[in-house]
Design an enzyme around this catalytic site. Structure first.
Site, PDB file in Angstrom:
ATOM      1  N   ASP A  13       0.885  -1.163   0.000  1.00 47.82           N
ATOM      2  CA  ASP A  13       0.000   0.000   0.000  1.00 47.82           C
ATOM      3  C   ASP A  13       0.925   1.215   0.000  1.00 47.82           C
ATOM      4  O   ASP A  13       1.521   1.559   1.025  1.00 47.82           O
ATOM      5  CB  ASP A  13      -0.881  -0.048   1.259  1.00 47.82           C
ATOM      6  CG  ASP A  13      -1.628   1.259   1.503  1.00 47.82           C
ATOM      7  OD1 ASP A  13      -1.623   2.120   0.623  1.00 47.82           O
ATOM      8  OD2 ASP A  13      -2.222   1.389   2.599  1.00 47.82           O
ATOM      9  N   LYS A  76       3.271  11.057  -3.897  1.00 41.10           N
ATOM     10  CA  LYS A  76       2.083  10.470  -4.528  1.00 41.10           C
ATOM     11  C   LYS A  76       1.160  11.548  -5.105  1.00 41.10           C
ATOM     12  O   LYS A  76       0.404  11.300  -6.027  1.00 41.10           O
ATOM     13  CB  LYS A  76       1.349   9.633  -3.477  1.00 41.10           C
ATOM     14  CG  LYS A  76       0.212   8.795  -4.014  1.00 41.10           C
ATOM     15  CD  LYS A  76      -0.240   7.814  -2.969  1.00 41.10           C
ATOM     16  CE  LYS A  76      -1.534   7.137  -3.331  1.00 41.10           C
ATOM     17  NZ  LYS A  76      -1.929   6.175  -2.295  1.00 41.10           N
ATOM     18  N   ASP A 208     -12.666   5.126   2.442  1.00 35.86           N
ATOM     19  CA  ASP A 208     -11.210   5.135   2.681  1.00 35.86           C
ATOM     20  C   ASP A 208     -10.708   6.581   2.712  1.00 35.86           C
ATOM     21  O   ASP A 208     -10.520   7.213   1.666  1.00 35.86           O
ATOM     22  CB  ASP A 208     -10.531   4.328   1.561  1.00 35.86           C
ATOM     23  CG  ASP A 208      -9.016   4.269   1.726  1.00 35.86           C
ATOM     24  OD1 ASP A 208      -8.484   4.920   2.645  1.00 35.86           O
ATOM     25  OD2 ASP A 208      -8.370   3.572   0.934  1.00 35.86           O
TER      26      ASP A 208
END
Ligand code: AMP
Length: 629
Positions: A13, A76, A208
């Protein structure tokens, strides 16, 4: 049929703020989250550069306040995006490190490493984090690990997915599959539910909310099969945004109370941000949290507090934004709240009580599932998916996963109209053809195929993924062109165009357009990554040798200070030892000097050992024993 691989395989992850790695364990038929060398189950997605070394994970995060301009986080957020992207322009203002435009509008991160300026693209920084996760797994398994499944937010576009895969390749990983984070979480949830009471069809809502991104998915779980019905999200909504609100609040308070403005002081901001993140976590359990920072700037010790209610007020617009995305996901799936059977919480920020309350109210008091650890569910599911792709791993529950496209994909047609070929939320892998595309003038020599993703009717307002040209034979207008879109299991798109009378064909895999890294660039980065690894290892070896020498010098100095020993030594021996200690200490003081390589310290230690121990042996063997203790 899924491609089968050999050897161990991990699930990673790759989070905006933290990353997590897991592996399927055959001995107890479940995935295991792997601890890093600090004993933590998640590792900060942070890379730092100093005058002498590169740090990744906890070591990088721990020195962030003292080295803010060379400590890179949030890679990211940059991955697969252009420098001119409005989101990046906004982010840059908040980052203490420098991002500059590179070739083809690719953002580049500028750092000072070993005294020199160096540029990295986001893929390289992410590859360093992936290497760290690989190393953590290798230490745990005591085996080399190459195969990995990496997760990305469901809302990542094609370019961001491809860039993440490139990061894996640069890290030397064999990226078997890129899967969506909520899908991975659903897999983890599905595994836990197996053998329980799942009867008939269950609609599972995955919420999430992580550090940097927000993702929701609605899945239908029936027996061993999952089908993603709809996904929605925001690639720029999460814990860091809540931290930022708190940071702004305290920046204003400092201005008011202490008459200082730290908004352009990266070091002070970093200190404040770290304290705010800690306070935010505390507010999930307490109703008030304190901020206490020694010497935030100009010698000011900053001490303040914030209540949970104030934190909620500061962030209410963002929490509302989350709920709007929840509603849009249900709308896309043609469902209402009452049709959802389970709500699964994933991501560290889903611990925020207000978020839970809003969600619970929306789902009319239904219990929220907290049986899976929100920080670990995604890596857990990725490890399950990794095991499913490996030949010979037994007892992995054979869950079948049907993912979907997060955005509509199509081509530009006359009048700037987006002609959708694959609509949003279509299950993948998929192949769909559009044959309404025609030449618009007589004897047209070619057609340009512009591939877009997005939901706007006006093509140019969507995201251009790439374009290519197809040559066609001279013919009256209206010549038919067949355009075929194929998305593989990783969500990566291949578009072909064909003129059927001549069989002329042209294609584009959205991999080599100019926003992406070329094969040569990836190759160069792989080599550089290897070079960095070697440099890091060299640094570690040197540090070990310096430490061993320092340790030995410390012990010998202590013995020499002891009169009962030194007075018994022959004067020549004493002089020899004293001078060796002095030279050793000066060598240690200059250990940063690049000419002093590892062997210099190793050899010096050997020499010192011989001088010292032979002298001690002459007087009394007992001293040697005492020394060795
Ligand atoms: P993830 O990306 O899922 O690892 O989530 C990391 C984010 O969760 C960070 O922004 C953390 O600050 C946040 N987080 C972790 N624990 C808590 C907590 N107890 N309360 C609020 N936020 C948290």
């Amino acid at each position: 049929m899924a491609k089968k691989y050999e050897g161990p395989a991990i699930g990673i992850d790759l989070g905006t703020t933290y990353s997590c790695v897991a592996v399927w364990q055959q001995r107890n038929n479940r995935a295991e989250i792997i601890h890093n060398d600090q004993g933590n189950r998640t590792t900060p997605s942070v890379v730092a550069f100093t005058d002498s070394l590169r740090l990744i994970g906890n070591a990088a995060k721990n020195q962030a306040a003292s080295n803010p301009t060379n400590t890179i986080f949030d890679a990211k957020r940059l991955i697969g995006r252009k420098f001119s992207d409005s989101i990046i322009r906004k982010d840059i203002k908040l980052w203490p490190f420098k991002v500059i435009p590179g070739a083809d509008d690719n953002p580049k991160i500028l750092v000072k490493y070993k005294g020199k300026e160096k540029c990295f693209v986001a893929e390289e920084i992410s590859s360093m984090i992936l290497s760290k996760m690989q190393e953590i797994a290798e230490k745990f398994l005591e085996l080399p690990v190459k195969n990995a499944v990496i997760t990305v937010p469901a809302y990542f576009n094609d370019s961001q997915r491809k860039a993440t895969k490139d990061a894996g390749i640069i890290a030397g990983l064999n990226v078997m599959r890129i899967i969506n984070e909520p899908t991975a979480a659903a897999l983890a949830y599905g595994i836990q539910k197996r053998g329980n009471f799942v009867v008939g069809k269950r609609n599972v809502f995955i919420f999430d909310l992580g550090g940097g991104t927000f993702d929701v998915s609605l899945l239908t779980l029936k027996d061993d099969s999952f089908e993603v019905k709809a996904t929605a999200g925001d690639t720029h909504l999460g814990g860091e945004d809540f931290d930022n609100k708190m940071v702004s609040h305290f920046v204003n308070e400092l201005k008011r109370k202490n008459n200082v403005d730290i908004s352009l002081n990266p070091k002070a901001l970093r200190k404040l941000r770290t304290a705010c993140e800690r306070a935010k976590r505390a507010l999930s359990y307490d109703i008030e949290a304190t901020i206490d920072i020694d010497a935030i700037c100009q010698g000011i010790d900053f001490c303040s507090s914030i209540t949970r209610a104030k934190f909620e007020r500061l962030n209410m617009d963002l929490f509302e934004k989350c709920m709007e995305i929840v509603r849009s996901c249900l709308r896309d799936a043609y469902m209402d709240q009452s049709m959802v059977h389970e709500i699964v919480l994933v991501g560290g920020s889903s611990r925020i009580p207000k978020v839970r309350k809003l969600l619970q109210d929306f789902f009319k008091g239904r219990d929220l599932c907290m049986s899976i650890n929100p920080d670990e569910a995604v890596a857990y599911g990725a490890a399950v998916q990794a095991a499913l792709l490996i030949d010979g791993i037994k007892n992995v529950p054979n869950l079948v996963l049907r993912d979907i496209t997060p955005l509509s994909l199509g081509i530009w047609t006359k009048g700037d109209v987006m002609s959708v070929v694959i609509p949003k939320n279509t299950p993948i892998p998929i192949k769909m053809t559009e044959d309404r595309c025609k030449t618009s003038v007589d004897n047209q020599l070619g057609v340009s195929i512009h591939v877009y993703e997005g939901e706007r009717i006006k093509a140019s307002e969507n995201n251009l993924l790439g374009l290519f040209r197809l040559f066609v034979p001279p013919a009256p207008r209206g010549l038919c062109i067949k355009v075929c879109f194929a998305i593989d299991a990783d969500g990566i798109l291949n578009v072909t165009a064909e003129e059927e009378t001549t069989g002329n064909k042209s294609e584009i895999t959205i991999t080599n357009d100019n926003r992406r890294l070329s094969t040569q660039e990836i190759e160069r980065m792989i080599q550089e990554a290897e070079k960095f690894k070697v440099e890091d290892m060299k640094f570690q070896e040197k540090a070990r040798a310096v430490n061993a020498l320092e340790d030995y010098l410390y012990k010998t100095s202590k013995v020499m200070e002891d009169n009962s020993v030194s007075s018994m030594l022959a004067p020549a021996d004493k002089m020899k030892i004293d001078s060796a200690i002095m030279n050793g200490k000066s060598l240690i003081d200059n250990h940063g000097n690049q000419h002093n390589e590892t062997y210099v310290f190793v050899d010096f230690l050997k020499e010192l050992e011989i001088i010292f121990e032979s002298s001690l042996n002459k007087i009394n063997k007992g001293f040697k024993r005492k020394f060795e203790q």
